[in-house]
Scaffold this motif. Sequence first.
Motif, PDB file in Angstrom:
ATOM      1  N   LEU A 190      -8.942   7.137   9.303  1.00 44.94           N
ATOM      2  CA  LEU A 190      -9.605   8.211   9.013  1.00 44.94           C
ATOM      3  C   LEU A 190     -10.590   8.647  10.213  1.00 44.94           C
ATOM      4  O   LEU A 190     -11.002   9.798  10.289  1.00 44.94           O
TER       5      LEU A 190
ATOM      6  N   VAL B   4       1.924   7.452  -6.301  1.00 39.82           N
ATOM      7  CA  VAL B   4       1.588   7.790  -4.729  1.00 39.82           C
ATOM      8  C   VAL B   4       2.789   7.564  -3.788  1.00 39.82           C
ATOM      9  O   VAL B   4       2.717   8.273  -2.691  1.00 39.82           O
ATOM     10  N   ALA B   5       3.686   7.100  -3.950  1.00 36.11           N
ATOM     11  CA  ALA B   5       4.997   7.053  -3.148  1.00 36.11           C
ATOM     12  C   ALA B   5       6.021   8.174  -3.656  1.00 36.11           C
ATOM     13  O   ALA B   5       7.087   8.122  -3.030  1.00 36.11           O
TER      14      ALA B   5
ATOM     15  N   PHE C  37       0.737  19.838   1.242  1.00 35.20           N
ATOM     16  CA  PHE C  37       0.274  18.556   0.858  1.00 35.20           C
ATOM     17  C   PHE C  37      -1.162  18.130   1.678  1.00 35.20           C
ATOM     18  O   PHE C  37      -1.398  17.281   1.985  1.00 35.20           O
TER      19      PHE C  37
ATOM     20  N   ASP D 299      -8.871   1.969   6.522  1.00 31.18           N
ATOM     21  CA  ASP D 299      -9.453   3.264   6.339  1.00 31.18           C
ATOM     22  C   ASP D 299     -10.129   3.825   7.088  1.00 31.18           C
ATOM     23  O   ASP D 299     -10.169   4.991   7.652  1.00 31.18           O
TER      24      ASP D 299
ATOM     25  N   THR E 191      -1.453  15.060  -5.988  1.00 31.06           N
ATOM     26  CA  THR E 191      -2.346  13.728  -5.738  1.00 31.06           C
ATOM     27  C   THR E 191      -2.315  12.808  -6.788  1.00 31.06           C
ATOM     28  O   THR E 191      -2.634  11.666  -6.668  1.00 31.06           O
TER      29      THR E 191
ATOM     30  N   ARG F 281      -4.391  17.741   1.359  1.00 34.04           N
ATOM     31  CA  ARG F 281      -5.429  16.730   1.058  1.00 34.04           C
ATOM     32  C   ARG F 281      -4.732  15.612   1.064  1.00 34.04           C
ATOM     33  O   ARG F 281      -5.096  14.747   1.359  1.00 34.04           O
ATOM     34  N   LYS F 282      -3.326  15.653   0.178  1.00 33.73           N
ATOM     35  CA  LYS F 282      -2.702  14.422   0.043  1.00 33.73           C
ATOM     36  C   LYS F 282      -2.510  13.660   1.340  1.00 33.73           C
ATOM     37  O   LYS F 282      -2.669  12.494   1.501  1.00 33.73           O
ATOM     38  N   LEU F 283      -2.146  14.315   2.357  1.00 29.46           N
ATOM     39  CA  LEU F 283      -1.483  14.034   3.805  1.00 29.46           C
ATOM     40  C   LEU F 283      -2.895  13.615   4.338  1.00 29.46           C
ATOM     41  O   LEU F 283      -3.042  12.630   5.169  1.00 29.46           O
ATOM     42  N   GLN F 284      -3.900  14.319   4.169  1.00 32.38           N
ATOM     43  CA  GLN F 284      -5.345  14.066   5.017  1.00 32.38           C
ATOM     44  C   GLN F 284      -5.708  12.812   4.588  1.00 32.38           C
ATOM     45  O   GLN F 284      -6.577  11.992   5.188  1.00 32.38           O
ATOM     46  N   GLU F 285      -5.711  12.334   3.079  1.00 30.91           N
ATOM     47  CA  GLU F 285      -6.293  11.306   2.521  1.00 30.91           C
ATOM     48  C   GLU F 285      -5.386   9.911   2.801  1.00 30.91           C
ATOM     49  O   GLU F 285      -5.844   8.848   2.791  1.00 30.91           O
ATOM     50  N   ARG F 286      -4.199  10.131   2.899  1.00 28.48           N
ATOM     51  CA  ARG F 286      -3.235   9.023   3.035  1.00 28.48           C
ATOM     52  C   ARG F 286      -2.469   8.819   4.174  1.00 28.48           C
ATOM     53  O   ARG F 286      -1.621   7.786   4.153  1.00 28.48           O
TER      54      ARG F 286
ATOM     55  N   GLU G 259       0.777  -1.330   0.013  1.00 30.24           N
ATOM     56  CA  GLU G 259       0.113  -0.015  -0.082  1.00 30.24           C
ATOM     57  C   GLU G 259       0.900   1.341  -0.075  1.00 30.24           C
ATOM     58  O   GLU G 259       0.800   1.992   1.162  1.00 30.24           O
ATOM     59  N   PRO G 260       1.517   1.410  -1.132  1.00 32.02           N
ATOM     60  CA  PRO G 260       2.469   2.503  -1.134  1.00 32.02           C
ATOM     61  C   PRO G 260       1.820   3.972  -0.857  1.00 32.02           C
ATOM     62  O   PRO G 260       2.243   4.936  -0.582  1.00 32.02           O
ATOM     63  N   ASP G 261       0.296   4.017  -0.974  1.00 30.21           N
ATOM     64  CA  ASP G 261      -0.507   5.404  -0.792  1.00 30.21           C
ATOM     65  C   ASP G 261      -0.837   5.453   0.808  1.00 30.21           C
ATOM     66  O   ASP G 261      -1.703   6.383   0.865  1.00 30.21           O
ATOM     67  N   ARG G 262      -0.160   4.578   1.514  1.00 26.42           N
ATOM     68  CA  ARG G 262      -0.539   4.979   2.976  1.00 26.42           C
ATOM     69  C   ARG G 262       0.831   5.272   3.505  1.00 26.42           C
ATOM     70  O   ARG G 262       1.840   4.689   3.288  1.00 26.42           O
ATOM     71  N   TYR G 263       0.937   6.435   4.040  1.00 21.34           N
ATOM     72  CA  TYR G 263       2.204   6.884   4.647  1.00 21.34           C
ATOM     73  C   TYR G 263       2.373   7.065   6.240  1.00 21.34           C
ATOM     74  O   TYR G 263       1.443   7.453   6.980  1.00 21.34           O
TER      75      TYR G 263
ATOM     76  N   MET H  75      -5.980   1.895  -5.196  1.00 24.08           N
ATOM     77  CA  MET H  75      -5.285   3.073  -5.172  1.00 24.08           C
ATOM     78  C   MET H  75      -5.523   4.069  -6.112  1.00 24.08           C
ATOM     79  O   MET H  75      -5.711   5.320  -6.168  1.00 24.08           O
TER      80      MET H  75
ATOM     81  N   SER I 112       4.130   2.952   2.760  1.00 30.02           N
ATOM     82  CA  SER I 112       5.258   3.954   2.717  1.00 30.02           C
ATOM     83  C   SER I 112       5.902   4.537   3.919  1.00 30.02           C
ATOM     84  O   SER I 112       4.853   4.845   4.784  1.00 30.02           O
TER      85      SER I 112
ATOM     86  N   GLU J 199     -14.741  11.102   2.297  1.00 32.22           N
ATOM     87  CA  GLU J 199     -13.784   9.944   2.467  1.00 32.22           C
ATOM     88  C   GLU J 199     -14.278   8.904   1.451  1.00 32.22           C
ATOM     89  O   GLU J 199     -13.510   8.167   0.900  1.00 32.22           O
TER      90      GLU J 199
ATOM     91  N   LEU K  78     -10.551  11.204  -5.067  1.00 30.91           N
ATOM     92  CA  LEU K  78     -10.553  12.370  -4.319  1.00 30.91           C
ATOM     93  C   LEU K  78      -9.671  13.514  -5.052  1.00 30.91           C
ATOM     94  O   LEU K  78      -9.549  14.445  -4.419  1.00 30.91           O
TER      95      LEU K  78
END
Lengths: 744, 744
Positions: A665, B741-742, A435, A661, B737, A437-442, A363-367, B658, A412, B441, B665
């Motif tokens: 969230l 994603v990484a 960043f 999620d 966005t 939105r990107k951070l809020q989402e991921r 899940e590279p889109d989760r930080y 993803m 990630s 979300e 989003l």
Amino acid sequence: MQWVKVLGGVVGAAALLGLGIIVGHFAIPKGADSPAPSASASQDLDLKILETVIEQLDANRIRENLRELSKEPHLATTPRDEALVQLLLQRWQDPESGLDSARTTEYEVLLSFPSGEQPNRVAVVNSTGAILFSCRHSEENLTGEQGGPNVVPPYAAYAPPGTPQGPLVYANQGSEEDFKELQNKGVKLQDSIVLTRYGGVGRGAKAVNAAKYGVAGVLVYTDPKDINDGKSLPNETFPHSWCLPPSGVERGSYFEYFGDPLTPYLPATPSSFRLNSDNASGFPPIPIQPIGFEDAQVLLCNLGGNLAPADWQGGLGCDYNLGPGFRSNGIFPEDGQVNVSVHNRLELRNSSNVLGIIRGAVEPDRYVLYGNHRDSWVHGAVDPSTGTAVLLELSRVLGTLLKKGTWRPRRSIVFASWGAEEFGLIGSTEFTEEFFRKLQERAVAYINVDISVFANASLRVQGTPPIQSVVFSAAKQISAPGSSGLSIYDNWIRYYNRSSSVYGLVPSVGTLGAGSDYAPFIHFLGISSMDIAYTYDRSKTSARIYPTYHTAFDTFDYVDKFLDPGFSSHQAVARTAGSVLLRLSDSLFLPLNVSDYSETLRSFLQAAEDLRVLLEQHSISLGPLVTAVERFEGAATVFNQRIATLREGTPDPLQVRMINDQLMLLERTFLNSQAFPEERYYSHVLWAPRTGSVATFPGLSNAYSQAKNTGHEPAAWAEVQRQLSIVVAALEGAAATLRPVADL
Amino acid sequence: MQWVKVLGGVVGAAALLGLGIIVGHFAIPKGADSPAPSASASQDLDLKILETVIEQLDANRIRENLRELSKEPHLATTPRDEALVQLLLQRWQDPESGLDSARTTEYEVLLSFPSGEQPNRVAVVNSTGAILFSCRHSEENLTGEQGGPNVVPPYAAYAPPGTPQGPLVYANQGSEEDFKELQNKGVKLQDSIVLTRYGGVGRGAKAVNAAKYGVAGVLVYTDPKDINDGKSLPNETFPHSWCLPPSGVERGSYFEYFGDPLTPYLPATPSSFRLNSDNASGFPPIPIQPIGFEDAQVLLCNLGGNLAPADWQGGLGCDYNLGPGFRSNGIFPEDGQVNVSVHNRLELRNSSNVLGIIRGAVEPDRYVLYGNHRDSWVHGAVDPSTGTAVLLELSRVLGTLLKKGTWRPRRSIVFASWGAEEFGLIGSTEFTEEFFRKLQERAVAYINVDISVFANASLRVQGTPPIQSVVFSAAKQISAPGSSGLSIYDNWIRYYNRSSSVYGLVPSVGTLGAGSDYAPFIHFLGISSMDIAYTYDRSKTSARIYPTYHTAFDTFDYVDKFLDPGFSSHQAVARTAGSVLLRLSDSLFLPLNVSDYSETLRSFLQAAEDLRVLLEQHSISLGPLVTAVERFEGAATVFNQRIATLREGTPDPLQVRMINDQLMLLERTFLNSQAFPEERYYSHVLWAPRTGSVATFPGLSNAYSQAKNTGHEPAAWAEVQRQLSIVVAALEGAAATLRPVADL
């Protein structure tokens, strides 16, 4: 498919194609978003890897990191700060032990520095203006490290320039109550210079409070009682002990908010809209200057006027009088005045963050974010380099496993070295703005390790409730430093504990204010955050913070000799934070326990009961709040059951993702950008600053306190009801987020 | 795991367990969040199912739905409105053709009604106060359907009560320019009653503009030129044609904002904080009352003063003079005045939304929303029942497939019947407030089908750019009504088209204002939204809207005889909207094309070039905006390439998820809650209301227009720079966005 359409298009298609080719060539990292060769959607935390990481975190390497990081002063945006940017980049780009990628992001931000030509000055003058006494311009060079052109002289960042002069008054900590008391005692404040001690209220608040009473200028010093357990003599203090020497001065930012002062809510790119600095808010209204207790003693022990109250007395070895002016039998004439010359300048400077990324395999889109600031006031061995030294060791160990092909996390990992934190969390705040939105989402969570070792007695963690369980799991697994044989958890619980209605006696996790870079993450973005460190045995010291905080005496030797000889506390923090990081990045199910919010809500609700009588007199019912808390508890309990059931089976990847999620969230559901229009960035309805005395939901507590003071002002009670409704809506929304996802 | 801990806990554990059991028993729907038996993570759109749905959507059943829905007036919160709530619930809970679940959510909202005892009245009086003429209190009962106690008399909802009287003035459409022109011509407006025609500006704006000139009361009527292509005689109008009869009066809400007026940003639960209605904003400042053109003719054709400008003239068969007062040779004395008596009352009422849910088989936590309002002004056959009739038929066809076990969508589908839309999108707005985070979300898109058939010439779609491609795909697949043999797409392009720089000639998709329930979804939540209908041949009529809009003549027979005999346009809308719904709910990759935003951004950027000279004079550079648009284009192009590559392979479920999260989003990245502090709910930086004349980014256009008017006011130009920076930050955030994603 889209590609065919584009090629079949008309004007602009060729341009788009060209652009696409260029972007495709330069902007897509190899293998981006493609599955790692060994990636499996069910990849879970590997306990062996976790063991390996914990074992490999090396105390001596942390010590060597610290030596390098703190060998020169690295005030934000100075050449040495930039050199450390390069050091971080180099480490994170190392082919043997680096990360997948590393880069810098630069912001143009408003900082404040003392003038190079005109030093700030604090002096006692007589009626003809002749100087009778001057405070030091710099700290005493005790070990050869406290001198040199790169040691910034003590100053109050963002204090306005000015040269006020007046009779001296002692104002304790400079709180609102302190000034009220002086007024009640008939001490004339108008046009005076007040001397205050650090503590009680924020730095900038001392000047804000003083200005309301017509005070012309403010001095601040650190009292030995507050920082040295009373010790004040040269042979009792550094380099003879960890105590602050008489000439030590705490620097600091006196800016009221955080983030770049000129670009609230916008990233401070060079082209960004900027407030005119005359229109910017949050700066101290009058000049203010910090001094050492050596100088404060000369001023304070010669003050006239009545004796200050008992709890205003300190450790300078004399009676503290209130002033105004000097006593008759002292070293200064009674009509001697204090002249404060402040020549600080505001400057736009380029400040860099360094970001290092390990791409998640599944899940590279989760930080999972892990950060600390890089800038210091002087050498900053403790603050922030104890944290950065740990950061570098942790990234080295993980980077090495990565480069060897042994390991790649499920999610990630983003390592960050923030710039200009000391001026007001500026680098991290600009990052969250850029960043947003990107951070809020991921973003799954943010781990902050600023000062990693304040002292070497116990772990100390601040964070939001969902992170409690993962920190406990990590702390139970690791041995505490020393010979006790206890785990970090079992050691921790001896120093800091509370009685939980659910778990019984547990270590107490503190709440997050705005003391370090976690603030924009939790308050502005609603990302579950924590701050991890090793800290005091409170039975052995009452020091407000480690004594050399923000002074020129915060050096490598100080850490090496007094704070953590052997660096075992550093290692303990590295191991704990590393374990938390790995658990968050690698666990199949995110190790966040949303049910742990229920205890917080219950305690807030319990406290709100104290308001019930007066609320009901104003036709405000707590009933909906009670219901909302119950709904949250119920939803959280059922949600945890669902996870338990899924764990027993073989959940498919999307089921896990959906649960995760919800876990990720939940914290976001507590944000309301309409809740506190006056409070820059604060939108988390549970953790916004509380000024009301009742320990309940902050908006409710503050509005209640305000309304109670105004008596029967209908608008004030309407605001109480509005704040209550905001909390109820947030809790109902949080419960809705935890319910089965197809159950609107 | 948690469960063991809870059982092992102390105080509170037993209570939590009990709560858990209760919640577990009652609150968890069977099979919630568990995979459907046949669910496969790669489940994609099934073209055969799509064909089946399109075939089964039945024109005659839509007709029968419409007959039932419109057989009685169903003004918001009246008994018939509540009866329709039950009808919807019954349909959606039907064991043969219902959905998985259906429920209502109720809000306590502030509506406005005429008094039952004291009818509103518009009269001409002489100098002694004797009534010389009265406007009708109700429309003429032409077909037996326009009478009865449930037909609400014409009124302007939220107009304040009052009985102003004064000389009459004709003010055209009541725009700011119209009043300026009257003032320039020396027509006295102070204490007058102005007569305005519908159109040009919003309803409430006529009263707001008038009040600035001291006008005491406002009348509004529908001019036959604007609605009937000039026809005004009884034998030319309904029931002889689709034209508005002389007695017809357009009702409407005169509230300036949307959502419940007393609970902005909070769901209007019974316990919610409410503004005092005296403190609520957005209501017309002075009494206003709508009348029919039969009565308007009597007033207007007897007006004195100078002749109104040519473009102020209308279709009432006389010269329109400006007033003030009546002409000497007319039927009224010259000093006759108009008396307007408004007795409207504000009332808190319970309004229901009905929600019906089909649980997604694979991604139940992704919602495709499809809604329409239920409440009407009178019978509301066209508005909103043409939409609700389609909604019911679509949910029947899908429900039948669901209950048969033939089909279950990949994602969840949420059908909604909103309450109290006519008063200001109240039900939908309260819904978005209650489920703010959850919807932000999880919502993939919102499809609105309010009035499904305005006329039967062509499809008409409004929406944000990413929905263009899915609407085109749907429209190409379905035959247009009639014998042309064309697809809906090919028919559409004949009536409404534009030249795209990417695709060449395509049907034009309009932008979304705030005309129906999509407004809170796009402007407040940033959810990609669309509104779908069949509409006019503009070469055959210049009617502002279908002629009986908001009158007692909007009945079943009107639709059946004039608007869509045979209901083939209804069927066409059902098929198009149904296909769009299925494509959004079932496609493996979301059929949203983010690249289609590039054309919008280019056109906004192009328009911004007109501002360049003056901007540069104020040291504001468009460079960063140009760069941001280019970055967005580049990122979108590369992103589409990535999707194309993934489509060619066999992407794993998390890779698809993803990508879909990025698609879903993207729209959210354009929200900025700090951008327009004065505009309630509006936070989408591309689609907020534009008042500036230049068709660029609305915040920029508006601030520029304001600054230009003020000349060299620095604060106004600072706001231009701020708005520009907000757009740049949003576009940079959107590009970020879309990047891999990484790749932070």
